[in-house]
Design an enzyme around this catalytic site. Structure first.
Site, mmCIF file in Angstrom:
data_model
loop_
_atom_site.group_PDB
_atom_site.id
_atom_site.type_symbol
_atom_site.label_atom_id
_atom_site.label_comp_id
_atom_site.label_asym_id
_atom_site.label_seq_id
_atom_site.Cartn_x
_atom_site.Cartn_y
_atom_site.Cartn_z
ATOM 1 N N THR A 53 0.819 -1.213 0.000
ATOM 2 C CA THR A 53 0.000 0.000 0.000
ATOM 3 C C THR A 53 0.850 1.259 0.000
ATOM 4 O O THR A 53 0.599 2.195 -0.771
ATOM 5 C CB THR A 53 -0.927 0.017 1.225
ATOM 6 N N THR A 54 1.879 1.300 0.847
ATOM 7 C CA THR A 54 2.729 2.483 0.949
ATOM 8 C C THR A 54 3.518 2.717 -0.331
ATOM 9 O O THR A 54 3.975 3.830 -0.593
ATOM 10 C CB THR A 54 3.681 2.337 2.153
ATOM 11 N N TYR A 116 -11.866 -3.246 -4.284
ATOM 12 C CA TYR A 116 -12.970 -2.767 -5.114
ATOM 13 C C TYR A 116 -13.978 -3.856 -5.461
ATOM 14 O O TYR A 116 -15.178 -3.647 -5.404
ATOM 15 C CB TYR A 116 -12.470 -2.102 -6.415
ATOM 16 N N TYR A 142 -2.488 -10.289 3.000
ATOM 17 C CA TYR A 142 -2.565 -8.903 3.458
ATOM 18 C C TYR A 142 -4.033 -8.506 3.555
ATOM 19 O O TYR A 142 -4.717 -8.361 2.544
ATOM 20 C CB TYR A 142 -1.801 -8.017 2.482
ATOM 21 N N ARG A 147 -9.135 -0.317 3.145
ATOM 22 C CA ARG A 147 -8.752 0.082 1.794
ATOM 23 C C ARG A 147 -9.375 -0.825 0.730
ATOM 24 O O ARG A 147 -9.520 -0.411 -0.421
ATOM 25 C CB ARG A 147 -7.216 0.052 1.646
ATOM 26 N N LYS A 171 -0.594 -10.101 7.233
ATOM 27 C CA LYS A 171 -0.473 -8.713 7.673
ATOM 28 C C LYS A 171 -1.887 -8.220 7.928
ATOM 29 O O LYS A 171 -2.707 -8.153 7.006
ATOM 30 C CB LYS A 171 0.212 -7.843 6.618
ATOM 31 N N ILE A 213 4.581 -4.458 9.620
ATOM 32 C CA ILE A 213 4.889 -3.902 8.295
ATOM 33 C C ILE A 213 4.264 -2.519 8.335
ATOM 34 O O ILE A 213 3.132 -2.310 7.912
ATOM 35 C CB ILE A 213 4.341 -4.787 7.165
#
Length: 304
Positions: A53-54, A116, A142, A147, A171, A213
């Site tokens: 994501t980051t 989505y 993850y 999100r 995660k 993380i």
């Protein structure tokens, strides 16, 4: 099976999810990426991750994601474990990127719940099982419902952990702390649980987590790593003090959508050019001012 048990032991501590730097023309700045990786390893990060994501993976083309993984792998040079994010909302794309990561020789792949689409639990099981079955490298699932719009339920994860020996951990960017407790109850205490919520990094270690993380590691990799070092060394009080010391920084780095404040902070430190690709952008000026003020409590910030 022995290979995966060894991976669980090796993949512990602060696995830093590094940003994807861009030049001002929005092209990839892979030299800055390499510099960031070297800084992280020198600062004590226990592992490196990219294109999570980051790392703005949804703003990258598939080819760019491969290029980032390749350059990062070269920069890491086996000094610490390397865990790239290979997940996508597209199943075939996820398969392709995960297989590509295996061909490169990564230590594990971080595979996000598809965003989505909002798939059912049955569909999520089929998706992750197909990904796990397509490779032999360890997989870290993850789960970030804020999100993706979908929460991977514990029973689904437990079924995957039982049926896929190379799914070694998860995660959890999940604020439901009851949920993350039940992960270890139902998946087994030797299942690697990583925190993706900054304020839960210490609490997850306390219930048996393997590490974090955490986006904050982009800014103070030494302090985030030290929380884990202290915990694993049995100095729980020191880990707790660091947890509270970092809380104001954790808070300000999420005053806008990640990684916007993180990239602003790294720009202030001169580590990267503070550039995001639309539809992401830097935070509003008032938030950037707040980021600079809080950041200055932890590190020396060059004058503008």
């Amino acid at each position: 099976m022995q290979r995966y048990e060894e991976a669980k032991q090796r993949l512990r501590g602060s696995i830093a999810p590094i940003v994807t730097p861009f030049y001002e023309d929005f092209t990839l700045d892979l030299d800055s990426l390499e510099n960031l990786i070297n800084w992280h390893i020198e600062s004590g990060s226990h592992g490196v991750s990219v294109t999570g994501t980051t790392g703005e993976p949804s703003s990258l083309t598939v080819d760019e994601r491969v290029r980032v993984m390749e350059r990062a792998l070269k920069a890491v040079n086996r000094r610490v474990p390397f865990v790239p994010g290979t997940g996508s909302t597209n199943h075939e794309e996820t398969l392709y990127l995960t297989k590509k990561a295996e061909e490169m020789g990564v230590d594990a792949a971080l595979v996000i719940v598809p965003y989505y689409n909002k798939p059912s639990q049955h569909a999520l099981y089929k998706h992750f099982k197909a990904v796990a079955d397509s490779v032999s490298i360890p997989i870290i699932v993850y789960n970030i419902p804020g999100r993706t719009g979908t929460n991977l339920e514990v029973k689904t994860l437990a079924r995957l952990a039982e049926d896929c020996p190379n799914i070694i951990g998860v995660k959890e960017s999940n604020k439901d702390f009851e949920h993350v407790n039940r992960v270890l109850l139902h998946c087994g205490r030797n299942f690697n649980l990583y925190s993706g919520i900054e304020l839960l990094c210490y609490p997850m270690l306390a219930i048996g987590g393997a590490g974090s993380i955490s986006a904050t590691a982009n800014i103070v990799p030494d302090k985030v790593a030290e929380i884990h070092n202290a915990w694993f060394d049995g100095d729980h009080q020191k880990a707790l003090e660091l947890h509270y010391e970092l809380m104001p920084l954790n808070d300000v780095l999420f005053r806008d959508t990640n990684p916007a404040p993180v990239k602003a902070a790294l720009g202030m430190l001169g580590k990267i050019k503070p550039v995001l690709r639309l539809p992401m952008d830097l935070p509003a000026k008032e938030i950037q001012t707040e980021v600079r003020e809080v950041l200055s409590r932890y590190v020396e910030v060059p004058v503008e």
